[in-house]
Design a protein around this motif. Sequence first.
Motif: not given
Length: 464
Positions: A373-384
């Motif tokens: 997915a191109c949603d960076p906020w999803l990426g942030m949640r996963a990184a956290i």
Amino acid sequence: MRPLILRNVEVAGRGGLDVRLADGRIAGIGERLSGPGETFDGRGGALIPGLIDHHIHLLATAAQARSVRLDAVRDADEFDATLRQALDARPPGGWLRATGYHGRMAGDLDRDVLDRIAPRHRLRVQDQTGALWILNSLALDEVTAQGAPPEAERDAGGRLTGRIWRGDAWLRERLAAEPPELAPLGRTLAAFGITGVTDTSATTDAQAAALLADARRSGALPQRLTLMSAGELATPADGIFDVGPVKVLLDDARLPEFDDFLARIAGARTQGRAVAVHCVTAGELALTLAAFEVAGAQAGDRIEHGGVIPGEAIPSLKQLGLTVVTQPAFVFERGDRYLADVEAAEQVDLYRCASLLAAGVPVAASSDAPYAACDPWLGMRAAIQRRTRTGRPIGLKEGVDPRRALELYLGDRSAPGGPVRRIELGAAADLCLLCVPLAEALAEPAAEQIRATIIDGAPVFAAD
């Protein structure tokens, strides 16, 4: 560009400020600013630099709108049913493009398997890695009417299997399809707060670059743009896009000769360009590190993905000064599959983040859309959180704090993982305005918290 004053916004933790934008720059920061131009009430929300997706494939992501997504398919029966349903909506002889396939769905695909599903349609299915297309017989006969490329796999008897490796450019030429519409993607990215992207497609040539450049000029793609390519590429006279590193694609099953790899690095240097190497496996990374040890690394050289980074490789990454551009969302989107397929002892090596940062290795985040997915906020949640879709942990020690997760998307396009862009006088007015203060937004990162996105001083997205 008319001047714009953003009123009552939070900047660097301080609320109640106004920010004036003029000529595409931040021209003033303070309380109760005055001056010409329109005003926009920030309602106390945080103003942050616009996000950058440092690794995306724009044309492929735009084409996704015409495709059937297989990512959620669980088994062979569901795979069969999903494709048949899509085929029933198309006239016989028509094309169907499906993406996101993985072998755990229905095993290894070839033309014969797809012929049983689609005997009257032209069908092509892309593996989730993007490295492999599988075509049924009707599709294969059409694209190979003038001959098959070396990338087309053959069985022991010389018959084409329907499997074509790294054949995107060849297929695009044979299919001569209308280019995908980029405006919907531009709007989607803007709604995520993304103001700049780096397209890392090795297949980008002059024609693809011209399509993206025209989309930028028309405003269909408002984001600032950097393009990679495997071959030579020039910045246009109007500077509508920047030319980034030379992309080197590696595949574990067919790694290049070492001297050939060195020649690719040397070729990039003659163009005055850095090198970005696709490294998903430990074997690909080992070859890449050895090549940079011999050829030398320079500022801007990158490891793309870093899917598996053994701990013993981290000092070499640091010593060579390489940047790792990773995709945290894969931990969420593909994590359950990784837990099933990857040896337990190696799971700590998957999509590292915290350990790289602790060692002083520059790290930036990205989506790799359309493969995630191109949603960076999803990426942030996963990184956290470092949790899979079903909530199972992967490498919890690689998790980062919320502010650091955001900063993975705040480096400059020319220096991902480098200094974080900030809201300050003279900075480019590429901004993301949130609905709430930053601390509240980072407590549970979500794209729904975006109020407006501004590029070059002009709003390109407003939630209300």
